[in-house]
Write an enzyme that holds these catalytic residues in place. Structure first.
Site, short mmCIF file in Angstrom:
data_model
loop_
_atom_site.label_atom_id
_atom_site.label_comp_id
_atom_site.label_asym_id
_atom_site.label_seq_id
_atom_site.Cartn_x
_atom_site.Cartn_y
_atom_site.Cartn_z
N LYS A 1 -3.96 -1.50 5.68
CA LYS A 1 -3.19 -0.89 6.77
C LYS A 1 -3.83 -1.18 8.11
CE LYS A 1 -3.29 3.44 5.11
NZ LYS A 1 -3.31 3.67 3.68
N ARG B 1 -0.64 6.06 -6.80
CA ARG B 1 -1.99 6.55 -7.11
C ARG B 1 -2.08 8.05 -6.98
NH1 ARG B 1 -5.17 4.08 -2.83
NH2 ARG B 1 -6.98 5.07 -3.75
N ASP C 1 0.84 -1.21 0.00
CA ASP C 1 0.00 0.00 0.00
C ASP C 1 0.87 1.25 0.00
OD1 ASP C 1 -2.51 1.51 0.19
OD2 ASP C 1 -1.66 2.13 2.10
N1 URA Z 1 -6.76 6.90 2.66
C1 URA Z 1 -6.00 5.81 2.40
O1 URA Z 1 -5.31 5.30 3.26
N2 URA Z 1 -6.06 5.30 1.18
C2 URA Z 1 -6.83 5.81 0.19
O2 URA Z 1 -6.83 5.28 -0.89
C3 URA Z 1 -7.61 6.96 0.46
C4 URA Z 1 -7.56 7.49 1.72
#
Ligand code: URA
Length: 441
Positions: A187, A168, A161
């Site tokens: 997470k 992203r 992530d």
């Molecule tokens: N918060 C996150 O941790 N991930 C996302 O994709 C959007 C907000």
């Protein structure tokens, strides 16, 4: 695994097999799948979505890309909250020490600014010396000692992530229910929680502005959490205007400190209390909502919550003197007041425009490598519905130089609309649980 074929499949609307998602995420984490192929795949997901099996496989692969916090033998209940992202959203900075002061441990793993929204890690790092890159061992020891740690995804925690989030952010692939859900839940599920509260933003400043999308996102994340043994509740909160007054990293830390002194803006405090109450209820640390609220109010009025924030800052290498002297936070070189252009009523304060302007001022990232300037941003005390007179102060711009002030003024001229009428929409609109959706406001 032939990655171009997988990208083409997804692009054309087919589902990938769970094993393919696992292999893709393993390959990406190990550096075998390059960013350009992952970006193309992410864009295909934005357009085509993921079915429930794909989403489960993606989330589990992201979770398993790293280790987890393990609290074997630690008695205290553990809860956390996560926001889907907003402007002026400094709730975590208040809520974590407040809840920890009420006897619920908070192992809080957060992200950096994403797109036009701010991130808790960037805010915390505006405190001189504050270190968010804790190891799992450090985080666990700190949670057991002082009840809270506020950390980022170290290489040990959901590293997939960490990389995907940064990718992203700069490839226009944030706005997707499955990608947001997998990112947040990978997470949070690594934190070893007994309960998770989600703050799902709605309105023009949210990644998913429509109420129906926000509810779907909430239900998606609740589904992922509940199936994996983490009771999860969501509140939908308004992001059609900034939350609180301050927008920008160091400015938001200062406002959070005000909040812990009992002097925070009403909207910020209302959202913080509502989410914190849910956290306490989820882990059974209060008899009911009124009892939880009272415990939290006591943590603020007694000074315990502020003291806990001081302990967190010190434990993570920061200078806790900022609590008494906010001037120790990074200060903008230029500050200028923005005034109402005419008599009227504040019809709109467009949070996306405010968030984008913070990026332009240098307070957020436009590329993965960019360093941010924590001192810049806005303080906007005005709210929709306020009656104003021409020339009256509406906001202040904090910038590095005169060009920044001009940029800030330009943004505010577009973001703050003065009309003949305007009103504040309800702040907390829905409560979503595994058993359904309740309308609140
Ligand atoms: N918060 C996150 O941790 N991930 C996302 O994709 C959007 C907000």
């Amino acid at each position: 695994m032939v990655i171009p074929s997988l990208i083409q499949h997804k692009r054309d609307g087919a589902a990938l097999r769970p094993a393919e998602w696992t292999a893709l995420i393993e390959g990406y984490t190990a550096g075998r799948v390059p960013d350009y192929q992952m970006s193309a795949l992410l864009m295909a997901v934005v357009w085509r979505g993921l079915n429930p099996e794909e989403l489960a496989a993606l989330t589990d692969a992201m979770l398993q890309s790293g280790d987890r916090l393990r609290f074997d033998g630690f008695e205290r209940p553990r809860a956390d909250k996560h926001s889907t992202g907003g402007i002026g959203d400094k709730v975590s900075l208040l809520l974590a020490p407040m809840v920890a002061s009420c006897g619920v441990a908070v192992p809080m793993m957060s992200g950096r600014g994403l797109g036009h929204t701010g991130g808790t890690l960037d805010k915390l790092e505006s405190i001189p010396g504050f270190r968010t890159a804790l190891t799992l061992r450090e985080a666990k020891a700190q949670v057991e000692r002082i009840g809270c740690a506020m950390l980022g995804q170290t290489p040990e925690i959901a590293p997939a992530d960490k990389r995907l989030y940064a990718l992203r952010d700069v490839t226009g692939t944030v706005e997707s229910i499955p990608l947001i859900a997998a990112s947040i839940m990978s997470k949070k599920l690594a934190e070893g929680l007994n309960g998770l509260v989600l703050d799902v933003k709605t309105g023009s400043g949210a990644f998913l502005p429509e109420e129906a999308q926000a509810i779907e996102l909430a239900r998606t994340m609740i589904g992922l959490g509940e199936v994996r043994g983490c009771p999860t509740v969501a509140l939908l909160t308004a992001m059609d205007r900034p939350l609180g007054r301050s927008c920008g990293n160091a400015l938001e830390v200062e406002e959070a400190i005000d909040g812990l002194r009992g002097e925070g803006p009403a909207d910020l405090m209302e959202v913080t209390y509502a989410l914190a109450v849910e956290m306490i209820l989820l882990v059974g640390a209060a008899a009911d909502a009124a009892d939880a609220r009272k415990k939290l109010e006591d943590s603020v009025s007694s000074g315990r919550a502020l003291e806990t924030l001081g302990k967190i800052i010190e434990a993570q290498g920061g200078d806790s003197k900022v609590l008494d002297d906010p001037a120790l936070l990074p200060q903008a070189a230029e500050v200028e007041v923005f005034r109402a252009p005419r008599d009227g009523v504040v019809a709109q304060i467009e949070p996306r425009k405010v968030g984008r302007a913070i990026l332009e001022l240098g307070g957020g990232r436009r590329t993965i490598e960019e360093e941010i300037d924590p001192s810049v941003g806005f303080v906007i005390p005005a709210k929709p519905g306020d009656r104003v007179k021409a020339g009256e102060p509406l906001a202040s711009v904090f910038a590095r130089n005169r060009d920044g002030i001009e940029t800030g003024f330009r943004a505010l001229r577009e973001a703050i609309v003065i009309g003949d009428e305007g009103s504040l929409t309800p702040l907390i609109t829905h409560r979503v649980t595994a058993s359904g959706v309740e309308r609140l406001g």
